[in-house]
Write a protein that holds these residues in place. Sequence first.
Motif, PDB file in Angstrom:
ATOM      1  N   PHE A   1       8.703  -2.226  13.253  1.00 32.33           N
ATOM      2  CA  PHE A   1       8.794  -2.113  14.698  1.00 32.33           C
ATOM      3  C   PHE A   1       8.237  -3.405  15.298  1.00 32.33           C
ATOM      4  CE2 PHE A   1       9.331   2.135  13.476  1.00 32.33           C
ATOM      5  CZ  PHE A   1       9.507   2.998  14.545  1.00 32.33           C
ATOM      6  N   GLY A   2       8.857  -3.874  16.385  1.00 33.75           N
ATOM      7  CA  GLY A   2       8.383  -5.080  17.045  1.00 33.75           C
ATOM      8  C   GLY A   2       8.006  -4.815  18.487  1.00 33.75           C
ATOM      9  N   ASP A   3       6.872  -5.339  18.898  1.00 31.84           N
ATOM     10  CA  ASP A   3       6.416  -5.230  20.278  1.00 31.84           C
ATOM     11  C   ASP A   3       7.196  -6.228  21.124  1.00 31.84           C
ATOM     12  OD1 ASP A   3       5.039  -5.119  22.660  1.00 31.84           O
ATOM     13  OD2 ASP A   3       3.050  -5.229  21.757  1.00 31.84           O
ATOM     14  N   GLY A   4       8.075  -5.719  21.994  1.00 30.26           N
ATOM     15  CA  GLY A   4       8.893  -6.566  22.852  1.00 30.26           C
ATOM     16  C   GLY A   4       8.356  -6.715  24.256  1.00 30.26           C
TER      17      GLY A   4
ATOM     18  N   ALA B   1       0.814  -1.221   0.000  1.00 33.26           N
ATOM     19  CA  ALA B   1       0.000   0.000   0.000  1.00 33.26           C
ATOM     20  C   ALA B   1       0.844   1.267   0.000  1.00 33.26           C
ATOM     21  CB  ALA B   1      -0.933  -0.004   1.209  1.00 33.26           C
ATOM     22  N   GLY B   2       2.165   1.132   0.131  1.00 29.78           N
ATOM     23  CA  GLY B   2       3.041   2.291   0.031  1.00 29.78           C
ATOM     24  C   GLY B   2       3.477   2.894   1.348  1.00 29.78           C
ATOM     25  N   PHE B   3       3.199   2.230   2.470  1.00 36.25           N
ATOM     26  CA  PHE B   3       3.641   2.767   3.755  1.00 36.25           C
ATOM     27  C   PHE B   3       5.139   2.542   3.922  1.00 36.25           C
ATOM     28  CE2 PHE B   3      -0.896   2.168   4.393  1.00 36.25           C
ATOM     29  CZ  PHE B   3      -1.244   3.359   5.013  1.00 36.25           C
ATOM     30  N   GLU B   4       5.773   3.441   4.658  1.00 39.44           N
ATOM     31  CA  GLU B   4       7.229   3.422   4.812  1.00 39.44           C
ATOM     32  C   GLU B   4       7.707   2.564   5.975  1.00 39.44           C
ATOM     33  OE1 GLU B   4       8.623   7.791   3.438  1.00 39.44           O
ATOM     34  OE2 GLU B   4       7.186   7.763   5.101  1.00 39.44           O
ATOM     35  N   MET B   5       6.790   2.189   6.868  1.00 43.55           N
ATOM     36  CA  MET B   5       7.149   1.383   8.027  1.00 43.55           C
ATOM     37  C   MET B   5       5.904   0.673   8.532  1.00 43.55           C
ATOM     38  SD  MET B   5       7.589   4.377  10.933  1.00 43.55           S
ATOM     39  CE  MET B   5       8.869   5.231  10.029  1.00 43.55           C
ATOM     40  N   GLY B   6       6.124  -0.376   9.338  1.00 41.74           N
ATOM     41  CA  GLY B   6       5.011  -1.122   9.914  1.00 41.74           C
ATOM     42  C   GLY B   6       5.336  -1.542  11.333  1.00 41.74           C
ATOM     43  N   PHE B   7       4.307  -2.020  12.026  1.00 38.67           N
ATOM     44  CA  PHE B   7       4.436  -2.358  13.448  1.00 38.67           C
ATOM     45  C   PHE B   7       3.837  -3.732  13.722  1.00 38.67           C
ATOM     46  CE2 PHE B   7       2.441  -2.120  17.774  1.00 38.67           C
ATOM     47  CZ  PHE B   7       3.606  -2.063  18.514  1.00 38.67           C
TER      48      PHE B   7
END
Length: 285
Positions: free
Chosen positions: A81-84, A35-41
């Motif tokens: 990004f990762g939820d730690g 979809a063109g997003f620059e980052m994800g979580f």
Amino acid sequence: MASVTTRLKELLAAPGIRIMPGCHDAMSARLIEEAGFEMGFMSGFAVSGARLALPDTGLISYGELVEQGRNICGAVSIPMFGDGDTGFGNALNVKRTVWGYARAGFACIMIEDQLAPKRCGHTQGKAVVSREEAAMRIRAAVDARDAGADILIMARTDARAVLGLEEAIARCRLFRELGADITFLEAPESVEEMRHYCAEVEGPKMANMIEYGKTPVLPPDQLEAIGYKIAVYPLTLLNASIRAMREALSSLKQGRMPGNILEFEELKSAVGFPQYYEEEKRYRY
């Protein structure tokens, strides 16, 4: 090619707010990139729900999260990004968690100050550790980063719901002093609280935009004006997928074909058949 962590640093240094959808598996991560997003979580809530069909109350383990993260990061090229969670133990556990997430391919890990077992920041029953123990977790995470783990550290506090806004702000300031790259004050309950946090804490800050949660859901331009650098939407895709699956199952139960279904060729494309066929041609003999 620059590492995903280097690319994330560049994104955070560039003007403007970054919109970051949340994912729960490799397919949802790929759709974010498509979809063109620059980052994800990678949301712990979403992974716990999708992988285990269980609530985000500390029931999912480090091993399950890092395995899911490895699949997610392997499916995309954008920084993730990762939820730690709480780091899964004492300082040495936190360091191991940071190294594990870095090896899985994450560009940033979030470490929080909840008392284990943790729970979703917008639900009841939260408790936080002392400021000293919270600092220990972030110090350990920063030490792992500084020792060579190619990953940024996002320090989260849930103290707003337990000890009040001022303590939450004080913790965020402390986390920055300890070297956290990003701070995340979870669940402010008004625009005024959001403004106060952003005015009092320097450095990149993340706003958590959970639909119908405790924090006002604001448009990105307003979040940027307040002082946020990242707007995360951790549960939007899980939310939409559950609704879509329920509607499809309801249609099937009533003897009808569900609406809004992909053509089979489009479905094949979404999961990577065209790329597989191209690779297959290259090695045909």
